[in-house]
Design a protein around this motif. Structure first.
Motif, PDB file in Angstrom:
ATOM      1  N   LEU A  15      -3.581  -0.998   0.027  1.00 43.17           N
ATOM      2  CA  LEU A  15      -4.912  -0.938  -0.155  1.00 43.17           C
ATOM      3  C   LEU A  15      -5.313  -2.142  -0.591  1.00 43.17           C
ATOM      4  CD1 LEU A  15      -5.686   2.817  -1.679  1.00 43.17           C
ATOM      5  CD2 LEU A  15      -5.324   2.370   0.534  1.00 43.17           C
TER       6      LEU A  15
ATOM      7  N   HIS B  17     -12.540  12.338   1.469  1.00 42.14           N
ATOM      8  CA  HIS B  17     -11.186  12.447   1.858  1.00 42.14           C
ATOM      9  C   HIS B  17     -10.896  11.516   2.933  1.00 42.14           C
ATOM     10  CE1 HIS B  17     -10.206  16.502  -0.491  1.00 42.14           C
ATOM     11  NE2 HIS B  17     -10.811  15.470  -1.283  1.00 42.14           N
TER      12      HIS B  17
ATOM     13  N   LEU C 184      -0.849   9.258   3.956  1.00 44.76           N
ATOM     14  CA  LEU C 184      -1.149   9.662   2.346  1.00 44.76           C
ATOM     15  C   LEU C 184      -2.757  10.181   2.768  1.00 44.76           C
ATOM     16  CD1 LEU C 184      -0.019   7.139   0.145  1.00 44.76           C
ATOM     17  CD2 LEU C 184       0.919   9.329   0.606  1.00 44.76           C
ATOM     18  N   THR C 185      -3.312  11.032   2.080  1.00 45.83           N
ATOM     19  CA  THR C 185      -4.708  11.497   2.071  1.00 45.83           C
ATOM     20  C   THR C 185      -5.269  10.885   0.870  1.00 45.83           C
ATOM     21  OG1 THR C 185      -4.515  13.645   3.453  1.00 45.83           O
ATOM     22  CG2 THR C 185      -6.329  13.505   2.217  1.00 45.83           C
ATOM     23  N   ILE C 186      -6.111  10.131   0.536  1.00 44.55           N
ATOM     24  CA  ILE C 186      -6.648   9.417  -0.551  1.00 44.55           C
ATOM     25  C   ILE C 186      -8.189  10.035  -0.784  1.00 44.55           C
ATOM     26  CG2 ILE C 186      -7.536   7.376  -1.735  1.00 44.55           C
ATOM     27  CD1 ILE C 186      -5.140   6.113  -0.145  1.00 44.55           C
TER      28      ILE C 186
ATOM     29  N   PHE D 113     -11.836   9.683  -2.312  1.00 43.64           N
ATOM     30  CA  PHE D 113     -12.582   8.481  -2.841  1.00 43.64           C
ATOM     31  C   PHE D 113     -13.965   9.089  -3.638  1.00 43.64           C
ATOM     32  CE2 PHE D 113     -10.161   6.110   0.274  1.00 43.64           C
ATOM     33  CZ  PHE D 113      -9.705   5.002  -0.261  1.00 43.64           C
TER      34      PHE D 113
ATOM     35  N   VAL E 274      -5.269  15.930  -1.926  1.00 46.12           N
ATOM     36  CA  VAL E 274      -5.325  14.543  -1.881  1.00 46.12           C
ATOM     37  C   VAL E 274      -3.906  14.147  -2.602  1.00 46.12           C
ATOM     38  CG1 VAL E 274      -7.650  14.247  -1.722  1.00 46.12           C
ATOM     39  CG2 VAL E 274      -6.463  14.173  -4.108  1.00 46.12           C
ATOM     40  N   ASP E 275      -3.483  12.909  -2.344  1.00 43.90           N
ATOM     41  CA  ASP E 275      -2.211  12.539  -2.659  1.00 43.90           C
ATOM     42  C   ASP E 275      -2.622  11.310  -4.111  1.00 43.90           C
ATOM     43  OD1 ASP E 275       0.050  13.539  -1.066  1.00 43.90           O
ATOM     44  OD2 ASP E 275      -1.358  12.490   0.468  1.00 43.90           O
ATOM     45  N   LEU E 276      -3.606  10.993  -3.682  1.00 36.37           N
ATOM     46  CA  LEU E 276      -4.073  10.054  -4.793  1.00 36.37           C
ATOM     47  C   LEU E 276      -5.822  10.065  -4.876  1.00 36.37           C
ATOM     48  CD1 LEU E 276      -3.662   7.472  -6.623  1.00 36.37           C
ATOM     49  CD2 LEU E 276      -4.230   5.850  -4.611  1.00 36.37           C
TER      50      LEU E 276
ATOM     51  N   CYS F 288      -8.877   8.073  -6.361  1.00 34.07           N
ATOM     52  CA  CYS F 288      -9.303   6.730  -6.343  1.00 34.07           C
ATOM     53  C   CYS F 288     -10.978   6.668  -6.441  1.00 34.07           C
ATOM     54  CB  CYS F 288      -9.084   5.870  -5.284  1.00 34.07           C
ATOM     55  SG  CYS F 288      -9.863   4.371  -5.283  1.00 34.07           S
TER      56      CYS F 288
ATOM     57  N   ILE G 165       0.956   1.916  -2.538  1.00 33.78           N
ATOM     58  CA  ILE G 165       1.093   3.297  -3.078  1.00 33.78           C
ATOM     59  C   ILE G 165       2.182   4.146  -2.147  1.00 33.78           C
ATOM     60  CG2 ILE G 165      -0.041   5.631  -3.142  1.00 33.78           C
ATOM     61  CD1 ILE G 165      -1.833   3.431  -4.557  1.00 33.78           C
TER      62      ILE G 165
ATOM     63  N   GLY H 211       1.966   9.299  -3.607  1.00 35.87           N
ATOM     64  CA  GLY H 211       0.758   9.055  -4.356  1.00 35.87           C
ATOM     65  C   GLY H 211       0.874   8.053  -5.660  1.00 35.87           C
TER      66      GLY H 211
END
Length: 349
Positions: free
Chosen positions: A46, A164, A170-172, A174, A209-211, A213, A293, A301
Motif C-alpha cells: 500500500l 471493504h 487481502l480484504t482491507i 478502510f 477483513v484482514d486489516l 485501516c 502487508i 494482515g
C-alpha cells in the motif's frame, strides 16, 4: 458554518506563515522499519499519499521518475481528494482566492498520469472539510467524476464507517472520516463520513477483513507534531483493532508512532499543493508512506515493513515539480534535512 474553535482560527495564519515545531515530540518512531525478518513470501503493498488539490496548480505537475516508480510499485495507492471535481465552480470568487477548492477532471487525470498512478489502483477519500466547497451539486459531480475515471472512493456517509476493498489476496477495511467541516452540520453529515469514534461503529465492521485501516482528516493545520487529543484518538482507534492509520489535514509532514502492533502516520503533508501558491517551504515537504502487508497464511494482515519517502514540491511557473529529498541541492536540501531531523529525530535523514 464550520466547526473550528476560535483558537484554531486565530492561529491559522501564523502557523501557515511559519509551520510550528511546537508540541510534544516524545514517543515517536523512526520513519522506516522492517517488522518481519525474514519478510513474508507474499505481500500486498500500500502507498499512501497526502492531500490532492489544484488550488496552487492549474497545470499538472512534473514528477521525478523515482517517485513515479515508487507509486507504480504499489498494489493500491490511497490519497485524499481535497478539491471537489467540477468543470464550472459555483463559488467563483472563493475559488479564485483559494478559500474554496476545485479541480477539473482533466487536471486530476493528467496529474495521476504524471505521477505514475494507475486509476484502477487508486482509492481517494472524500472525507475532508473542503469536499462541499462547491455545494451539494459539486459533491455529486465529484462522485460522478471519480466513477467515470474508474477511481474508487471512500469516506462517504453512504458507504458507512468502514468500506471493504479487495486488494489481491487481502480484504482491507478502510475507515475514512473527517473531524472538520466547512459546511453546515446537517448537509455535510448526510454526505460525508464524520464517524471518528470507533466505539460507535458496528461490531461487524471488521468482519471478513484482514486489516483494518483508518484514513482520518484530523489534527490542526501547519503543526508538525500532533495535538494530545489527536494522539488519544489514535490510541482509541488502535484499541478497537485499527492496525494502520494514515492521516491528512495538517498540510505538513508529521511523525510516525507505534501503538502496540498498530502503525500511525499522523500526517503525510500535501501530495499536490492545497494551500496558496506562495506557500512557505516547510509546507512543501511531502511524503509517501509505503506499507507492506503480509499475505502469508500464518501472518495474514500483519504489517511487514513500512517507510516514509520524503519529497519536495518545487514551484515551477504555474505548476509544481515533485522531487525526492535526496535529489535536492544546496541550501534547500540543508533546510529540508534539518526540518525532517527535527520531526523524526533520527539524525540520519
Amino acid at each position: 458554518m464550520s466547526n473550528y474553535p476560535l483558537s484554531y482560527k486565530l492561529s491559522w495564519l501564523p502557523c501557515f506563515l511559519k509551520p510550528s515545531l511546537g508540541g510534544d515530540s516524545s514517543g515517536f518512531a523512526a520513519p522506516a522499519a522492517v517488522l518481519m525478518d525474514p519478510p513474508p513470501a507474499r505481500a500486498v503493498r500500500l502507498a499512501f499519499v497526502g492531500d490532492i488539490s489544484a488550488v496552487a496548480n492549474r497545470i499538472p505537475p512534473e514528477c521525478d521518475s523515482a517517485i513515479a516508480a515508487l507509486l507504480a510499485s504499489a498494489d493500491l495507492v490511497v490519497g485524499n481528494c481535497e478539491s471537489p471535481i467540477v468543470e464550472r465552480p459555483s463559488a467563483v470568487l472563493g475559488t479564485r482566492l483559494g478559500t474554496h477548492h476545485a479541480m477539473r477532471e482533466r487536471f486530476l487525470a493528467d496529474a495521476l498520469a504524471a505521477a505514475g498512478i494507475a486509476r484502477d489502483k487508486l482509492v481517494l477519500s472524500l472525507a475532508n472539510n473542503h469536499v462541499l466547497d462547491q455545494g451539494v451539486a459539486g459533491f455529486d459531480e465529484t462522485v460522478s467524476a471519480l466513477a467515470r475515471l474508474g477511481i474508487r472512493s471512500i469516506g462517504t456517509a453512504a458507504g458507512g464507517p468502514v468500506q471493504h476493498l479487495v486488494i489481491g489476496p487481502l480484504t482491507i477495511g478502510f475507515a475514512a472520516f473527517t473531524l472538520w467541516r466547512n459546511a453546515g452540520e446537517a448537509v455535510f453529515g448526510e454526505r460525508v463520513s464524520m464517524s471518528g469514534d470507533p466505539a460507535q461503529w458496528s461490531s461487524e465492521v471488521g468482519a471478513g477483513v484482514d486489516l483494518l485501516c483508518a484514513v482520518p482528516h484530523w489534527d490542526w493545520e501547519f503543526r508538525h507534531f500532533p495535538r494530545p487529543v489527536t494522539r488519544a484518538l489514535a490510541r482509541q482507534l488502535a484499541g478497537h483493532g485499527v492496525r494502520l492509520i494514515a492521516g491528512h489535514h495538517a498540510h505538513v509532514v508529521q511523525p510516525v508512532e507505534r501503538i502496540g502492533d498498530s502503525l500511525v502516520a499522523y500526517g503525510l503533508g500535501d501530495f499536490l499543493g492545497t494551500a496558496l501558491a506562495r506557500q512557505p517551504w516547510p509546507g512543501r515537504i511531502g511524503s509517501v508512506l509505503v506499507v507492506d502487508i503480509s499475505a502469508d497464511a500464518a501472518t495474514r494482515g500483519t504489517i511487514a515493513a513500512y517507510r516514509m519517502h520524503f519529497f519536495m514540491r518545487l514551484a515551477a511557473g504555474g505548476h509544481e515539480r515533485l522531487v525526492p529529498v535526496e535529489a535536492l541541492q544546496g541550501v534547500v536540501k540543508r533546510r529540508v534535512a534539518a526540518r525532517l531531523d527535527a520531526i523524526f529525530q533520527t539524525g540520519q535523514i
